[in-house]
Scaffold this active site. Structure first.
Site, PDB file in Angstrom:
ATOM      1  N   SER A  31      45.853   2.350  37.065  1.00 18.41           N
ATOM      2  CA  SER A  31      45.809   2.692  38.490  1.00 18.41           C
ATOM      3  C   SER A  31      45.265   4.099  38.690  1.00 18.41           C
ATOM      4  O   SER A  31      45.135   4.878  37.774  1.00 18.41           O
ATOM      5  CB  SER A  31      47.187   2.570  39.100  1.00 18.41           C
ATOM      6  N   THR A  47      38.533   5.645  13.838  1.00 20.98           N
ATOM      7  CA  THR A  47      39.388   5.973  14.971  1.00 20.98           C
ATOM      8  C   THR A  47      38.601   5.837  16.256  1.00 20.98           C
ATOM      9  O   THR A  47      37.469   5.386  16.245  1.00 20.98           O
ATOM     10  CB  THR A  47      39.959   7.387  14.852  1.00 20.98           C
ATOM     11  N   THR A  76      39.620  11.072  27.453  1.00 16.43           N
ATOM     12  CA  THR A  76      40.182  10.202  28.511  1.00 16.43           C
ATOM     13  C   THR A  76      41.638  10.617  28.734  1.00 16.43           C
ATOM     14  O   THR A  76      41.892  11.529  29.503  1.00 16.43           O
ATOM     15  CB  THR A  76      40.058   8.702  28.172  1.00 16.43           C
TER      16      THR A  76
END
Lengths: 409, 409
Positions: free
Chosen positions: B409, B194, B157
């Site tokens: 955003s 994690t 990500t």
């Protein structure tokens, strides 16, 4: 120091009354290479009582240890505050410096060294230079008294504005005044106290009662603020009562005016605590976090602090982003009882998540408008019990990084 | 995503062996408006055993709950990883999405849904769209297998580089291979795990033994890293053992090769955990914090984490400032046994404080040189007992603020 004034600073200072029996003087000891006063000497009338709350750090400064011992006696004749050097983690030399300051002040006033309270703030690990402290004290003794704001400015370090507040109460037929000054901006996650705060009143108050009232106020005020989760080695709040108002000394909850005094003291502590958050390093938003429906008040407090200390929540607010998922994350990591599917979250007055999922089609417009303001409210309802807590913090911005990546230089 | 590669990224990828019984495929489910694969489907040979450690968050994702249940059975036939949407805090719709993914994959492979492990990472609070997941799965089923690095890239990500590692051990006369892929960059303070890490081996390992070995490795690796003190709702580490190496299955510490396998697994976990810290959001320095002389290992770990999570310590390192006073502060606030006057601190190999005060006239030159490097070592000796711990973190920079003030955003 060189930072511009916080955008969250109050626009005006309150009118501060004189407190009979409290005389302030300042001087330049020169603890740092700055052109400003950095030593504050407050003379207190004979008979002044004192209470205090101090850092729970396992590595407290010798000033904190000195005050902790002196508070047992409950009497005070002077307060000396050094700015620019915290004197923490300085071994025997640090202890010697505090003893020298107390001795010199006691000699000047003709009182016992244990009547002299000392607090220091600034860099950790550099012994406070005794020669500078003594010369500064002598200069202060010989100088003219100054106003409250001068004293509030003299105790500042990275603060961008002077922090003062006042309250009033009627006690035993007399109007008593309370004035507080405080400093603090970074390394703020007080554990029973905030950096350095000093409260003065002309009320007559028994020291044990003053201590109970201060400890109770602290629980709901100084212990409910955090700037950066870092707890100082020097946190100190002291309250001095000169008794000059002439009221029958307050000694118990049933005394006339006890409630009014306790309320005024608590309100004053709240004002002072919020001033510190408003001057949080790099702050652009004041954030109020309220947690309800927890299993206990203590549990609510821990969850609220987990939210208030989360870098991801604080950066989201800085970015004016209604990223409530980060609030969920912070609830989840707190280690306190919580059930995902009972959890509700609001920003301002708008419920954005209820019973474990986003409110379908909630109107983002009022949330966006709320986040563009400078005072942000985050509400969490755990739906488990009656526990409740409110804490205050500020956002985490580039300003915090800039201030702290080169503070010592 | 759009961030430049971390300056702490390894300069080269290791050579990764194939693991017989592990076939990777990827597809674009389109969870976000990005032009990249975001769904990973790993097919595992019949007989593959599995172990896992999962977040201790009180608000875990439905994927975490699904895996926790499935792990009781210890068998696996597939792993599905979604990137761009964590599906956390999405109520019944989130649970339904996980069940749909498991059902469709089970149908494709002809196995039980409980043989399918699912993990998702990304924004919290948006239900994973089932239609996109199913279409993505169908596309993945029909696609050609891909390499390890493609899979490692597909689970990213905010990561700025693909994270892979490999180890080898001799077990029962056979050489077994281990390969791990991991993602994680922010919201990293794993509480027993994690963000998302996946380990594959061709060793034959009894699931209970695999679980014990993974849990033990986790304690010294994933549980010893922190980027920002924020614990994810989705933390997941799973280890899959296909058994294709043909060794006699490992089931106990006395088995031949058990030590070698456990060591290799632990080394692999350490490599993967450090890759996450090296990709910490905004990181420019890798920081190793070692605490010795504590009353217990657990106490040492807590103090080390208090230092590693301190914004003031992390910004000081970002500023290349040997501000060891902030280390003292972080020791003091940890709430663990510590005595100021026994405390010693070093940066790199240079002792800067000993027995509660600064080392007189210590040479700042080697300290300054050490702090200018990209790998920083902070050592603390409490002088109380034999407890010891090492944890790893990164510095706190403007990059972290930039990434997190406008992530959603």
């Amino acid at each position: 120091m060189s930072s511009p004034k916080s955008p969250l600073a109050p626009t005006a200072l309150p009118n501060l009354p004189e407190i009979a029996g409290v005389i302030r003087r300042v001087a330049r000891a020169g603890y740092k290479a700055w052109e400003r006063s950095d030593l504050t000497f407050v003379e207190l009338a004979p008979g002044t009582t004192v209470a205090g709350v101090l850092t729970q750090s396992k590595c407290p400064s010798p000033e904190v240890e000195w005050c902790r011992k002196a508070l047992v006696l409950g009497q005070a004749r002077a307060l000396v505050v050094n700015a620019g050097n915290s004197n923490a983690f300085t071994g025997d030399r640090g202890r010697t410096a505090v003893e020298a300051i107390a001795a010199r002040t006691a000699q000047h006033l003709g009182c016992a060294p244990s009547d002299v309270y000392v607090a220091s703030t600034g860099v950790i690990g550099v012994p406070l230079p005794v020669d500078k402290a003594e010369a500064g004290l002598d200069a202060a003794f010989a100088s003219a008294p100054v106003g409250w704001v001068d004293a509030a400015e003299t105790i500042m370090t990275t603060d961008t504005f002077a922090k003062v507040a006042t309250q009033r109460a009627v006690v035993g037929g007399r109007t008593v005044e309370l004035v507080g000054v405080i400093k603090g901006s970074g390394m703020i996650a007080p554990d029973m106290a905030t950096m350095l705060g000093f409260i003065f009143t002309n009320a007559a108050v028994d020291p044990a009662f003053l201590q109970r009232a201060l400890a109770a106020a602290n629980t709901k005020t100084f212990s409910c603020i955090t700037v950066d989760s870092d707890t100082s080695t020097s946190d100190t709040v002291l309250a001095f009562a000169t008794g000059a108002a002439g009221n029958p000394p307050l000694a118990g909850d049933e005394d006339e005016g006890a409630d009014a005094f306790v309320s005024a003291l608590s309100a004053l502590c709240m004002e002072l605590a919020l001033l510190v958050v408003r001057d949080g390093e790099g702050a652009t938003k004041l954030i109020e976090v309220t947690v309800e429906g927890a299993e206990s008040d203590r549990s609510a407090h821990r969850i609220a602090m987990s939210i208030a200390n989360s870098p991801l929540v604080k950066t989201a607010i800085a970015g004016e982003d209604a990223n409530w998922g980060r609030v969920v994350m912070a609830v989840g990591k707190a280690g306190e009882p919580a059930e995902r599917d009972k959890l509700s979250i609001r920003f301002g007055a708008t419920q954005v998540a209820e019973h474990g999922l986003a409110v379908t089609g909630y109107d983002e417009a009022p949330v966006t408008a709320h986040l563009k303001g400078s005072e942000i409210a985050i509400g969490v309802d755990l739906g488990l019990g009656e526990g409740r807590a409110t804490v205050w913090t500020c956002d985490l911005t580039h300003g915090y990084i800039s201030i702290n990546a080169d503070y010592r230089s």
